[in-house]
Design a protein around this motif. Structure first.
Motif, PDB file in Angstrom:
ATOM      1  N   THR A 114       0.815  -1.216   0.000  1.00  0.00           N
ATOM      2  CA  THR A 114       0.000   0.000   0.000  1.00  0.00           C
ATOM      3  C   THR A 114       0.847   1.264   0.000  1.00  0.00           C
ATOM      4  O   THR A 114       0.314   2.359  -0.147  1.00  0.00           O
ATOM      5  N   GLY A 115       2.160   1.113   0.146  1.00  0.00           N
ATOM      6  CA  GLY A 115       3.046   2.257   0.033  1.00  0.00           C
ATOM      7  C   GLY A 115       3.323   2.945   1.360  1.00  0.00           C
ATOM      8  O   GLY A 115       2.557   2.838   2.325  1.00  0.00           O
ATOM      9  N   THR A 116       4.444   3.638   1.406  1.00  0.00           N
ATOM     10  CA  THR A 116       4.786   4.524   2.520  1.00  0.00           C
ATOM     11  C   THR A 116       4.864   5.939   1.956  1.00  0.00           C
ATOM     12  O   THR A 116       5.632   6.199   1.024  1.00  0.00           O
ATOM     13  N   SER A 117       4.049   6.827   2.511  1.00  0.00           N
ATOM     14  CA  SER A 117       4.040   8.227   2.063  1.00  0.00           C
ATOM     15  C   SER A 117       5.027   9.018   2.914  1.00  0.00           C
ATOM     16  O   SER A 117       4.857   9.145   4.126  1.00  0.00           O
ATOM     17  N   LEU A 118       6.060   9.528   2.277  1.00  0.00           N
ATOM     18  CA  LEU A 118       7.107  10.281   2.974  1.00  0.00           C
ATOM     19  C   LEU A 118       6.957  11.767   2.690  1.00  0.00           C
ATOM     20  O   LEU A 118       6.858  12.172   1.521  1.00  0.00           O
ATOM     21  N   THR A 119       6.932  12.556   3.745  1.00  0.00           N
ATOM     22  CA  THR A 119       6.944  14.011   3.625  1.00  0.00           C
ATOM     23  C   THR A 119       8.178  14.532   4.335  1.00  0.00           C
ATOM     24  O   THR A 119       8.385  14.246   5.521  1.00  0.00           O
ATOM     25  N   VAL A 120       9.008  15.271   3.599  1.00  0.00           N
ATOM     26  CA  VAL A 120      10.219  15.858   4.174  1.00  0.00           C
ATOM     27  C   VAL A 120       9.948  17.340   4.384  1.00  0.00           C
ATOM     28  O   VAL A 120       9.688  18.076   3.425  1.00  0.00           O
ATOM     29  N   ILE A 121      10.020  17.762   5.624  1.00  0.00           N
ATOM     30  CA  ILE A 121       9.686  19.141   5.987  1.00  0.00           C
ATOM     31  C   ILE A 121      10.943  20.000   5.939  1.00  0.00           C
ATOM     32  O   ILE A 121      11.933  19.685   6.589  1.00  0.00           O
ATOM     33  N   PRO A 122      10.908  21.092   5.136  1.00  0.00           N
ATOM     34  CA  PRO A 122      12.115  21.935   5.009  1.00  0.00           C
ATOM     35  C   PRO A 122      12.460  22.620   6.336  1.00  0.00           C
ATOM     36  O   PRO A 122      11.596  22.883   7.156  1.00  0.00           O
TER      37      PRO A 122
END
Lengths: 115, 112
Positions: free
Chosen positions: B104-112
């Motif tokens: 189902t995937g891993t959603s990655l968000t990288v915060i600046p």
């Protein structure tokens, strides 16, 4: 070089209507695949073409779904009598041949919304 | 049907952090494991094809390992950047390669 393209990018239709989704694979790729990604799920296999023939259609959910690839290149996924549950992103992929280690190259998908 | 699972479902990290996530798959009937990165409004992009137990692949700041005996693969991102923000998918193919079974995937968000 050109990648896999899909048209339209977005399609909104009403319940009960017929829709066609198009896939243009990478030139020379004999294998073509359709997947469907519903909300919160990973892509699910629908059908695989080797050349012009559907070599594996075991993933098609029911007889409202049909796909063709008449000249061994462009493929069209056809959905009859659409239902709200058909709303999903439909992905197409192609590859030179089909083996477990062969990379499948994906298009950007068609987002289908059935109202 | 192959049961492929990914964790976590989503992840938020600060720019510069390193991170990793997991793909698990049935250790029997293993033929290969594919990692893809899927950015919003773009095509899923292949990262790695893993085939042998103990495989380790690397592309820039991203690397992956494979353990076929216990049925898992790790994806590592070193020094995450905002452009790494995407959904990372893994897929296990059938013996013919006709079908890929995706997690189902891993959603990655990288915060600046």
């Amino acid at each position: 070089g050109a990648g896999v393209s899909q048209t339209p990018s977005n399609k909104v239709t009403e319940k009960g209507k017929y829709v066609e989704l198009r896939c243009d694979p990478i030139s020379g790729h004999t294998a073509l695949y359709w997947y469907r990604q519903s909300l919160g799920q990973g892509p699910e296999f629908l059908i695989y073409f080797q050349g012009t023939g559907a070599a594996d259609d075991s993933g098609l959910p029911n007889d409202r779904f049909f796909a063709v690839r008449p000249e061994g290149s462009v493929s069209t996924l056809k959905i009859q009598r659409t239902e709200r549950g058909d709303s999903a992103v439909y992905l197409c992929a192609s590859s030179l041949w089909s083996t477990p280690t062969t990379e499948q190259f994906f298009g950007p998908g068609t987002r289908l919304t059935v109202l | 049907i192959l049961n492929v699972e990914q964790s976590p479902q989503s992840l938020h990290v600060q720019e510069g952090d390193s991170t990793n996530f997991t793909c698990s798959f049935p250790s029997s009937n293993f033929y290969a494991l594919h990692w893809y990165r899927w950015e919003t409004a773009k095509s899923p992009e292949a990262l790695f094809v893993m085939t042998l137990n103990g495989d380790e692949k690397k592309k820039g700041r991203i690397s992956a390992t494979l353990n076929t005996k216990e049925g898992y693969s790790y994806l590592y991102i070193k020094g995450s950047q905002p452009e790494d923000s995407a959904t990372y998918l893994c897929a296990s193919p059938t013996n013919t390669g006709n079908q890929f079974y995706f997690g189902t995937g891993t959603s990655l968000t990288v915060i600046p």
